[in-house]
Design a protein around this motif. Structure first.
Motif, PDB file in Angstrom:
ATOM      1  N   ASP A 153       0.720  -1.050  -0.052  1.00 55.77           N
ATOM      2  CA  ASP A 153       0.013  -0.003  -0.146  1.00 55.77           C
ATOM      3  C   ASP A 153       0.833   1.356  -0.080  1.00 55.77           C
ATOM      4  O   ASP A 153       0.059   2.675  -0.485  1.00 55.77           O
ATOM      5  CB  ASP A 153      -0.766  -0.293   1.320  1.00 55.77           C
ATOM      6  N   ASP A 171       3.031   2.774 -12.299  1.00 57.09           N
ATOM      7  CA  ASP A 171       2.686   3.206 -10.988  1.00 57.09           C
ATOM      8  C   ASP A 171       0.795   3.477 -11.621  1.00 57.09           C
ATOM      9  O   ASP A 171       0.445   2.929 -12.087  1.00 57.09           O
ATOM     10  CB  ASP A 171       2.793   4.851 -11.116  1.00 57.09           C
ATOM     11  N   HIS A 172       0.002   3.993 -10.866  1.00 57.84           N
ATOM     12  CA  HIS A 172      -1.236   4.439 -10.692  1.00 57.84           C
ATOM     13  C   HIS A 172      -1.805   4.727 -11.725  1.00 57.84           C
ATOM     14  O   HIS A 172      -2.734   4.617 -12.631  1.00 57.84           O
ATOM     15  CB  HIS A 172      -1.631   5.118  -9.455  1.00 57.84           C
ATOM     16  N   ASP A 173      -0.735   5.399 -13.107  1.00 62.18           N
ATOM     17  CA  ASP A 173      -1.256   6.430 -13.668  1.00 62.18           C
ATOM     18  C   ASP A 173      -0.526   5.711 -15.401  1.00 62.18           C
ATOM     19  O   ASP A 173      -0.831   6.340 -15.953  1.00 62.18           O
ATOM     20  CB  ASP A 173      -0.686   7.651 -13.700  1.00 62.18           C
ATOM     21  N   ARG A 176      -1.958   0.784 -15.241  1.00 64.82           N
ATOM     22  CA  ARG A 176      -2.582   0.306 -14.221  1.00 64.82           C
ATOM     23  C   ARG A 176      -3.119  -0.918 -13.364  1.00 64.82           C
ATOM     24  O   ARG A 176      -3.321  -1.519 -12.386  1.00 64.82           O
ATOM     25  CB  ARG A 176      -3.769   1.000 -13.659  1.00 64.82           C
ATOM     26  N   ASP A 179       0.331  -2.378 -12.513  1.00 67.12           N
ATOM     27  CA  ASP A 179       0.444  -1.581 -10.474  1.00 67.12           C
ATOM     28  C   ASP A 179      -0.575  -2.702  -9.952  1.00 67.12           C
ATOM     29  O   ASP A 179       0.054  -2.513  -8.305  1.00 67.12           O
ATOM     30  CB  ASP A 179      -0.715  -0.371 -11.137  1.00 67.12           C
ATOM     31  N   TRP A 180      -1.365  -2.703 -10.608  1.00 66.99           N
ATOM     32  CA  TRP A 180      -2.515  -3.540  -9.736  1.00 66.99           C
ATOM     33  C   TRP A 180      -1.960  -5.138  -9.102  1.00 66.99           C
ATOM     34  O   TRP A 180      -2.182  -5.396  -7.916  1.00 66.99           O
ATOM     35  CB  TRP A 180      -3.732  -3.390 -10.258  1.00 66.99           C
ATOM     36  N   ARG A 183       0.177  -5.361  -6.495  1.00 63.91           N
ATOM     37  CA  ARG A 183       0.391  -4.995  -5.389  1.00 63.91           C
ATOM     38  C   ARG A 183      -0.024  -6.672  -4.427  1.00 63.91           C
ATOM     39  O   ARG A 183      -2.036  -6.541  -4.026  1.00 63.91           O
ATOM     40  CB  ARG A 183      -0.784  -3.816  -4.794  1.00 63.91           C
ATOM     41  N   THR A 352      -6.189  -4.008  -4.600  1.00 64.32           N
ATOM     42  CA  THR A 352      -4.768  -4.530  -4.686  1.00 64.32           C
ATOM     43  C   THR A 352      -5.169  -5.873  -4.984  1.00 64.32           C
ATOM     44  O   THR A 352      -6.481  -6.822  -4.392  1.00 64.32           O
ATOM     45  CB  THR A 352      -3.737  -3.752  -3.321  1.00 64.32           C
TER      46      THR A 352
END
Length: 450
Positions: A153, A171-173, A176, A179-180, A183, A352
């Motif tokens: 997180d 990353d989040h941008d 995506r 990125d999910w 995690r 996540t």
């Protein structure tokens, strides 16, 4: 040396018989005794990409080593290529921006020490010689998690080498879905060569509190129920813990927060426990944050043979406590319980890949021993004991899975989470190049290089 073959690698490339080869293939679980064809000691992302391309061209299984704490030893591929990230262990801290750039081979202790120079920290496990990468990619529990969330997180961005040898910033941008998946989805999608973590001011003093009871003295069930009841509404500064070793039960919590406030909760716990049973010993240990982060280190770790089984519990029902305290087997494993909740549960379950956010406690039954002749009975005893808790389990932590196969994945991830992870696997590793892990196979079921 194999530089003539792996000519694009700046770091050392080790083969059987080379100096350093046996040290490189030795990991935390002493049961793991495998011999990679090559150990590539990577110095940067370019080395990692070259190693991945070489392995795929030559149909070599890829294992990725950082801390080497995985119980199954996936980092050490027999006859394959080990990507050894340990030369990439640098941590750079931006104290003003409260960020840490952590190379993929860094250990938790390096992250803690670098951050503490500025009075900062992030959630970083319980054992300092664990690798940052393995911890964070699986989720990442630690003593700050109830205050600050899991390690995953707190990741701002990942730098990743894909199965095609391409380097990505995730990353989040951007990317995506990847990125999910990173995690909590483990090492299924590539080799993370760097993490960017958010840092936070260390939120107060560290105190470790334990009250010890003999299982032969009676009333331990009542004591554990009282401890459980207090844990339900515990402040986020307190991570309730229980351990069972042999015939001794230890109940308490680890506190990170205001020391004056801690005293009130320590007194409350002591009063409730003594009403149930008389402890045989107790300790209240003030610690620096770095001392807290190293207090569970095992300096003999690589000498022990190890096996464990784990569960998540949404609650500790009375009959589950009875089962936990049923220790008639002489080979019964050691037990640890660690509370979740707090900031962990604040994150939506689908935000996540790590998804068991309604967990109340993580349970691990772990054995360690010296002699190979004890392998079968020790492992069988751990399975027997943990299976007694199967009916109470609500899932499992992917970083604690061992030889569980597809059944383990179904315990770690709900069906919808697993389907989404499979779609990310299809997009980024359809050939299952990265399959030495708790493997999420692509849709075609490909097992990866043999």
């Amino acid at each position: 040396m194999a530089h003539a073959t792996l000519h694009d690698i700046a770091g050392n490339v080790l083969e059987p018989g080379d100096d350093g080869y046996d040290e490189a293939r030795t990991v935390w679980n002493g049961m793991i005794d495998r011999h990679p064809r090559y150990v590539v000691c990577c110095t940067d992302a370019t080395d990692v990409a070259a190693a991945v391309r070489f392995a795929t061209r030559n149909d070599l299984e890829i294992g990725v080593r950082c801390g080497g704490h995985g119980i199954v030893g996936h980092a050490v591929p027999d006859g394959g290529l080990m990507i050894d990230l340990r030369p990439m262990g640098d941590v750079q801290v931006d104290a003003v921006g409260r960020r840490a750039r952590v190379q993929g081979g860094a250990l938790l202790g390096a992250l803690d020490r670098a951050s503490q120079e500025y009075g900062l920290a992030t959630t970083a496990g319980n054992v300092s010689h664990t690798g940052v990468g393995g911890l964070a990619l699986g989720g990442g529990m630690g003593w700050l998690a109830r205050r600050l969330g899991l390690a995953c997180d707190n990741v701002v961005a990942f730098e990743l080498v894909t199965a095609d040898g391409e380097s990505l910033r995730v990353d989040h941008d951007s990317h995506r879905e990847l990125d999910w998946a990173l995690r909590g989805g483990g090492g299924n999608f590539g080799v993370v060569t760097a993490f960017e973590f958010a840092l936070h001011p260390v939120p107060g003093d560290a105190i470790a509190v334990e009250f010890h009871f003999s299982l032969d003295g009676g009333s331990t069930t009542a004591a554990m129920r009282a401890w459980r009841d207090l844990s339900i509404d515990a402040p986020r500064e307190a991570t309730f813990t229980a351990t069972i070793s042999g015939r001794t039960l230890a109940l308490g919590f680890v506190w990170v927060g205001d020391a004056v406030d801690a005293r009130r909760h320590i007194d409350s716990l002591e009063t409730r426990l003594r009403q149930a049973a008389e402890p045989i010993a107790n300790s209240v240990d003030p610690l620096s944050y770095l001392q807290l982060q190293t207090r569970e280190d095992d300096v003999e770790g690589h000498a022990w043979r190890r096996y464990w089984k784990g569960h998540y519990f949404r609650e500790l029902a009375d009959d589950l406590i009875d089962a936990l305290l049923d220790r008639d087997d002489d080979l019964a494993p050691d037990v640890s319980l660690q509370a979740y909740g707090g900031a962990i549960a604040d994150v939506p379950g689908d935000a996540t890949a790590f998804s068991r956010r309604d967990t109340a406690f993580e349970f691990v039954a772990a054995s360690r021993w010296r002699l190979p002749d004890e392998d079968a009975p020790r492992m069988a005893a751990a399975r027997r004991y943990a299976s007694g808790m199967d009916g109470y389990a609500s899932g499992a932590y992917v970083n604690v899975l061992g030889d569980d196969g597809d059944a383990g994945l179904r315990r770690a991830y709900p069906a919808e989470q697993l389907a989404r992870l499979t779609a990310v696997k299809d997009a980024y590793d359809p050939g299952n190049v990265f399959h030495l892990n708790q493997n999420i196979r692509p849709t075609d079921g490909r097992a990866g290089h043999a």
